[in-house]
Motif scaffolding. Structure first.
Motif, PDB file in Angstrom:
ATOM      1  N   GLY A 230       0.508  -1.427   0.147  1.00 52.95           N
ATOM      2  CA  GLY A 230       0.311   0.029  -0.247  1.00 52.95           C
ATOM      3  C   GLY A 230       0.413   1.542  -0.007  1.00 52.95           C
ATOM      4  O   GLY A 230       1.409   1.746  -0.923  1.00 52.95           O
ATOM      5  N   PRO A 231       0.681   2.052   1.040  1.00 52.79           N
ATOM      6  CA  PRO A 231       1.106   3.157   1.428  1.00 52.79           C
ATOM      7  C   PRO A 231       2.436   3.157   0.504  1.00 52.79           C
ATOM      8  O   PRO A 231       3.236   4.427  -0.078  1.00 52.79           O
ATOM      9  N   LYS A 232       3.971   2.327   1.458  1.00 54.00           N
ATOM     10  CA  LYS A 232       5.042   2.209   0.885  1.00 54.00           C
ATOM     11  C   LYS A 232       5.588   2.730  -0.477  1.00 54.00           C
ATOM     12  O   LYS A 232       6.305   3.452  -0.887  1.00 54.00           O
ATOM     13  N   THR A 233       4.400   1.229  -0.985  1.00 54.93           N
ATOM     14  CA  THR A 233       4.860   1.814  -2.588  1.00 54.93           C
ATOM     15  C   THR A 233       4.409   2.415  -3.869  1.00 54.93           C
ATOM     16  O   THR A 233       4.807   2.829  -4.044  1.00 54.93           O
ATOM     17  N   ARG A 234       3.038   3.666  -2.941  1.00 53.86           N
ATOM     18  CA  ARG A 234       2.486   3.742  -3.966  1.00 53.86           C
ATOM     19  C   ARG A 234       3.067   5.461  -3.830  1.00 53.86           C
ATOM     20  O   ARG A 234       3.221   6.390  -4.590  1.00 53.86           O
ATOM     21  N   THR A 235       4.159   5.532  -2.825  1.00 51.76           N
ATOM     22  CA  THR A 235       4.935   6.839  -1.932  1.00 51.76           C
ATOM     23  C   THR A 235       6.061   6.292  -2.885  1.00 51.76           C
ATOM     24  O   THR A 235       7.186   7.934  -2.258  1.00 51.76           O
ATOM     25  N   ASP A 236       6.491   5.460  -3.154  1.00 57.95           N
ATOM     26  CA  ASP A 236       8.055   5.379  -3.556  1.00 57.95           C
ATOM     27  C   ASP A 236       8.433   6.156  -5.279  1.00 57.95           C
ATOM     28  O   ASP A 236       7.512   6.681  -5.599  1.00 57.95           O
ATOM     29  N   ASN A 237       9.782   6.795  -4.759  1.00 57.56           N
ATOM     30  CA  ASN A 237      10.361   7.278  -5.521  1.00 57.56           C
ATOM     31  C   ASN A 237       9.936   6.165  -7.644  1.00 57.56           C
ATOM     32  O   ASN A 237       9.526   6.874  -9.078  1.00 57.56           O
ATOM     33  N   MET A 238      10.242   5.296  -6.988  1.00 65.21           N
ATOM     34  CA  MET A 238      10.545   4.293  -8.210  1.00 65.21           C
ATOM     35  C   MET A 238       8.966   3.687  -8.874  1.00 65.21           C
ATOM     36  O   MET A 238       8.651   4.488 -10.073  1.00 65.21           O
TER      37      MET A 238
END
Lengths: 255, 290
Positions: A230-238
């Motif tokens: 969720g939030p971690k991936t969605r806000t990742d630079n990549m």
């Protein structure tokens, strides 16, 4: 419930015209078993038509669509389909809806109730088996649709904008649920969407459909690591980089 | 505990009775002197409700002997029951056969467009003619020597054919609508879940159109019932329509109103205890507005 294996889905030299209008011209596509593949494109570019062809609801004019060396038909037990708005049978309860596929192949009542219940558990609706669809929220209805489809243990899961009608928050929850289930069961998923974030978050591959006729399309493989959370991936630079390149591709396709 | 809400429906019967009372009273008060009347009613013109109830009692409890003893006793084979049985029997036979045929024809017009196009003018014709208008011709047809023996009995083909026409066409149209409103997505969903051939009919087409079928049955039953009573007034043996005619011919005006009450009562019982209950079963998910 274990990871299902299987062979790739192969679309070969496929052409399709409807009402004299050419929609696909010599389309070639191969989707590996276990891949999560999104198809993205503007309205009217033939996304749903493509999915109807993949499901065997429509027949290509030339070429073929095959899995396990046979043409796909809608009744194929290896095939699952989740519709845009839940096509749950309104006269059946959630559990009875989930049982439907097993009932068609003659599984006994006790056994199919047990199996159906386990899939309702899987989508987090253990307590709602007795509910008629109209008493469930849109998100819950789509969960039942998903459970009903998964009960048949399909190797290929076709999803036609399944979360398109849901609000943004519910949609994100459903995306995570879908990834969790897909990670456990490992079907091939072909997921149609017009939501770029959704495609980026979910997919291994994204296919950008051109406006008809779609002889050519752009395809991008994902670089985002799994598991995605969720939030971690969605806000990742990549995530942002990937989204940016996808938008660039889409813009190229349309100009 | 949910509080039971008061329904204004409970006021309607007292209101009707009150108007009836006032009307009958006014008629008696303003009527021709010398006719049979007392202060409250003129029994020949418009009897009061209690007189109608009493006439029902007289029918159910005929005089034991004609010597003037005045003793009455209940009898199962009284005229009133006989008329009701006969009417109900005709309704069941006429409506039942109309239903069976309407299911077949309605499904056929729903599924096959050419047949639907073919049937449309026929349905429109029959629906625009009041069923009772067919009665005289039916009487002529079914009193030809060939049918004579059948027509003489309570099983009057003339009456049955009028009921059939009255019930059949509304049911065909409603059942056809039921088939046409079946969602393509439901059929597609069933197919990808593995439903084939007859399974689609058994598990999708049939349950999806059931609300329309039951609505059609309710419509067909009430149309047939109304036509039945009218048709019975055209010279057949027995039936509630005949009861009303007899009341008129013999000057027993209470019998006319008794017949009217029974017609309404039977229709109401079927509505409230059979069709409304079946419909309530589907009202949760269905949106039939017939």
């Amino acid at each position: 419930m274990k990871r299902v294996g299987g062979e790739p889905l192969i679309v070969k030299n496929m052409s399709f015209a409807y009402d004299g209008k050419e929609i696909f011209n010599n389309l070639n596509l191969e989707i590996n078993a276990g891949d999560f593949c999104s198809i993205i494109g503007p309205s009217g570019c033939g996304k749903t038509t493509l999915l109807n062809l993949l499901a065997g609801f429509l027949q290509p004019n030339t070429g073929h669509i095959r899995m396990h060396d046979r043409d796909i038909i809608p009744e194929d037990p290896l095939l699952g389909y989740v519709f845009q708005t839940s096509a749950l049978f309104p006269w059946l309860t959630a559990l009875e809806n989930a049982e439907f596929g097993l009932k068609m192949v003659g599984v006994g009542q006790k056994e199919r109730q047990k199996t159906a219940q386990s899939y309702l558990d899987l989508v987090g609706l253990s307590e709602f088996g007795d509910y008629l669809p109209h008493r469930l929220s849109g998100g819950m209805q789509q969960r039942v649709s998903l459970a009903r489809t998964l009960v048949n243990n399909p190797h290929l899961l076709l999803m036609d904008e399944p979360f398109g009608a849901l609000d943004a928050l519910t949609r994100e929850v459903m995306q995570d649920e879908l990834l969790r289930i897909w990670h456990d069961l490992g079907q091939t998923v072909i997921f149609i969407t017009h939501d770029i974030d959704e495609a980026v978050y979910l997919s291994d591959r994204i296919i950008v459909l051109n406006v008809a006729p779609n002889g050519i399309f752009t395809e991008i493989n994902s670089v985002l690591p799994r598991p995605r959370s969720g939030p971690k991936t969605r806000t990742d630079n990549m995530f942002w980089e990937y989204k940016k390149s996808l938008i660039q591709h889409i813009t190229d396709v349309h100009h | 505990m949910a509080k039971r809400r008061f329904s204004y429906a409970w006021l309607s019967i007292p209101a009707v009775l009150l108007v009836w009372f006032l009307l009958a009273w006014f008629l008696a008060w303003s009527g021709e002197w010398g006719e049979l009347f007392d202060r409250f009613e003129n029994q020949l013109r418009l009897p009061q409700s209690w007189t109608v109830v009493y006439s029902g009692y007289e029918e159910l409890f005929p005089l034991v002997d004609l010597s003037g003893s005045g003793i009455r006793a209940f009898q199962w084979d009284n005229e009133l029951f006989k008329n009701m049985y006969v009417s109900l029997f005709r309704e069941v036979v006429g409506f039942g056969s109309a239903l069976i045929l309407a299911l077949i024809v309605g499904a056929a017009t729903g599924f096959f467009k050419p047949f639907r196009q073919f049937m449309y003018p026929i349905t429109a014709l029959f629906q625009s003619v009041p069923p009772i208008a067919w009665a005289p011709i039916m009487v002529l047809v079914f009193t030809s020597p060939f049918y004579q023996s059948l027509t003489a009995s309570v099983f009057s083909l003339a009456v049955l054919s009028v009921i059939f026409i009255a019930g059949f066409f509304p049911m065909v149209v409603t059942i056809q609508e039921g088939v046409l409103q079946i969602q393509g997505s439901d059929v597609k969903a069933a197919r990808v879940l593995g439903a084939k051939g007859w399974q689609l009919y058994r598990y999708v087409y049939f349950p999806a159109s059931l609300p329309f079928i039951t609505t059609g049955m309710r419509l067909g039953f009430s149309y047939a019932w109304r036509a039945l009573v009218a048709a019975e007034m055209l010279g057949v043996e027995f039936g509630i329509g005949q009861l009303i005619l007899t009341g008129d011919a013999t000057g027993k005006t209470p019998l006319i109103l008794l017949g009217v009450t029974i017609i309404g009562g039977i229709s109401f019982l079927f509505e409230a205890f059979i069709f409304k209950r079946i419909e309530a079963h589907y009202s949760e998910w269905s949106h039939t507005n017939a």
